[in-house]
Design a protein around this motif. Structure first.
Motif, PDB file in Angstrom:
ATOM      1  N   GLY A 114       0.820  -1.199   0.000  1.00 27.54           N
ATOM      2  CA  GLY A 114       0.000   0.000   0.000  1.00 27.54           C
ATOM      3  C   GLY A 114       0.856   1.252   0.000  1.00 27.54           C
ATOM      4  O   GLY A 114       2.089   1.190   0.032  1.00 27.54           O
ATOM      5  N   THR A 115       0.205   2.396  -0.030  1.00 27.57           N
ATOM      6  CA  THR A 115       0.925   3.670   0.053  1.00 27.57           C
ATOM      7  C   THR A 115       0.766   4.326   1.415  1.00 27.57           C
ATOM      8  O   THR A 115       1.453   5.306   1.720  1.00 27.57           O
ATOM      9  CB  THR A 115       0.437   4.646  -1.037  1.00 27.57           C
ATOM     10  OG1 THR A 115      -0.986   4.786  -0.939  1.00 27.57           O
ATOM     11  CG2 THR A 115       0.792   4.128  -2.420  1.00 27.57           C
ATOM     12  N   GLU A 116      -0.142   3.786   2.246  1.00 24.83           N
ATOM     13  CA  GLU A 116      -0.355   4.315   3.591  1.00 24.83           C
ATOM     14  C   GLU A 116      -0.455   3.150   4.575  1.00 24.83           C
ATOM     15  O   GLU A 116      -0.924   2.062   4.226  1.00 24.83           O
ATOM     16  CB  GLU A 116      -1.644   5.148   3.665  1.00 24.83           C
ATOM     17  CG  GLU A 116      -1.707   6.311   2.692  1.00 24.83           C
ATOM     18  CD  GLU A 116      -0.734   7.422   3.026  1.00 24.83           C
ATOM     19  OE1 GLU A 116      -0.264   7.459   4.192  1.00 24.83           O
ATOM     20  OE2 GLU A 116      -0.443   8.246   2.139  1.00 24.83           O
ATOM     21  N   THR A 117      -0.007   3.389   5.799  1.00 26.45           N
ATOM     22  CA  THR A 117      -0.147   2.388   6.854  1.00 26.45           C
ATOM     23  C   THR A 117      -0.403   3.078   8.185  1.00 26.45           C
ATOM     24  O   THR A 117      -0.022   4.233   8.380  1.00 26.45           O
ATOM     25  CB  THR A 117       1.108   1.495   6.957  1.00 26.45           C
ATOM     26  OG1 THR A 117       0.869   0.446   7.902  1.00 26.45           O
ATOM     27  CG2 THR A 117       2.325   2.286   7.404  1.00 26.45           C
ATOM     28  N   LEU A 118      -1.082   2.362   9.073  1.00 24.19           N
ATOM     29  CA  LEU A 118      -1.420   2.868  10.409  1.00 24.19           C
ATOM     30  C   LEU A 118      -2.208   4.171  10.336  1.00 24.19           C
ATOM     31  O   LEU A 118      -2.014   5.072  11.154  1.00 24.19           O
ATOM     32  CB  LEU A 118      -0.153   3.056  11.252  1.00 24.19           C
ATOM     33  CG  LEU A 118       0.687   1.801  11.513  1.00 24.19           C
ATOM     34  CD1 LEU A 118       1.912   2.147  12.345  1.00 24.19           C
ATOM     35  CD2 LEU A 118      -0.132   0.721  12.195  1.00 24.19           C
TER      36      LEU A 118
END
Length: 256
Positions: A114-118
């Motif tokens: 993905g490109t974002e986490t948390l």
């Protein structure tokens, strides 16, 4: 966790696996439904990558993966055995629903990036205890060594944990403390085992005495904390003798 826009193919794929993914001091549940076995997984927070290691006994593989948006979100990229892969994906504000369809018998690796986490989650400085007992999780190194969580050796480790150690407070404390250390290095070892057959066989030889010594627990009484601690000290002493004392004595005698 079934999304509004899709229906699980459980009647077609059959095998449900729930993975506890640790990141930022939180535990996220990733659910898979498939006709192949998810034998291991790992998550790299810096690369925003979830990797599934799967083993299939048939040529045509069908599966679904439900990933929480709080774990991975944004624009996704996928790789099957390090080659670009384009599964179907639908997302809402809570989950991403990924449909897998690929061919290949044996071991396969699926990367979900993905490109974002948390997102929307406050990262903790200290990770929460890893509860490997939830949903019957297994030993990463043993699973990689013997090829599947269904191997008798892996099943034996799970039975010892669930039926012996987790029945007392001291056993539970040991498991949680052990997991903090074990999961700091076991993903690296299990990953390298898949890449190097010689290393995998070396690990198999190395852990065989340990697994054999644990057979004692099948006959030991561990109904309370005192018995659990006593048996635990005995097993540790036995393994120290096998792995350190005996080789040291042998080396000393050979030098004479």
């Amino acid at each position: 966790m079934t999304p509004a826009f899709g229906q699980l193919l459980s009647d077609k794929t059959g095998l449900v696996t729930r993975l506890d993914v640790e990141s930022g001091g939180h535990t996220f549940e990733v659910e898979t439904v498939s006709n192949f076995d998810v034998v291991d997984h790992e998550f790299n927070k810096n690369e925003k990558r979830l990797t599934l290691f799967v083993n299939s006994g048939i040529e045509n593989n069908l599966g679904e993966v439900i990933v929480p948006q709080t774990l991975l979100s944004g624009n996704f990229a996928f790789f099957l055995n390090d080659e670009p892969y384009n599964p179907k994906i639908k997302s809402n504000d809570k989950i991403s629903f990924i449909t897998l369809n690929f061919t290949g018998i044996g071991n396969n690796k699926i990367d979900i990036i993905g490109t974002e986490t948390l997102q929307g989650v406050e990262e903790n400085s200290y990770p929460t205890p890893i509860d490997d007992t939830k949903n019957g999780g297994g030993c990463l190194i043993a699973t990689a060594t013997y090829g599947t969580e269904l191997a008798p050796q892996v099943q034996h480790l799970r039975e010892i944990r669930d039926q012996k150690l987790m029945q007392t407070d001291s056993g539970k404390y040991f498991i949680n403390s052990f997991n903090h250390v074990y999961y700091s290095f076991s993903p690296l070892i299990s990953d390298y085992e898949r890449e190097n057959s010689f290393f995998k066989e070396s690990v198999r030889i190395l852990i065989t005495p340990l697994l054999s010594s644990l057979m004692i627990l099948n006959y030991a009484s561990m109904d309370n904390d005192v018995e659990t601690i006593g048996v635990g000290i005995g097993i540790i002493t036995l393994n120290v003798g096998m792995y350190f004392v005996a080789p040291a004595i042998l080396i000393t005698r050979l030098k004479k």
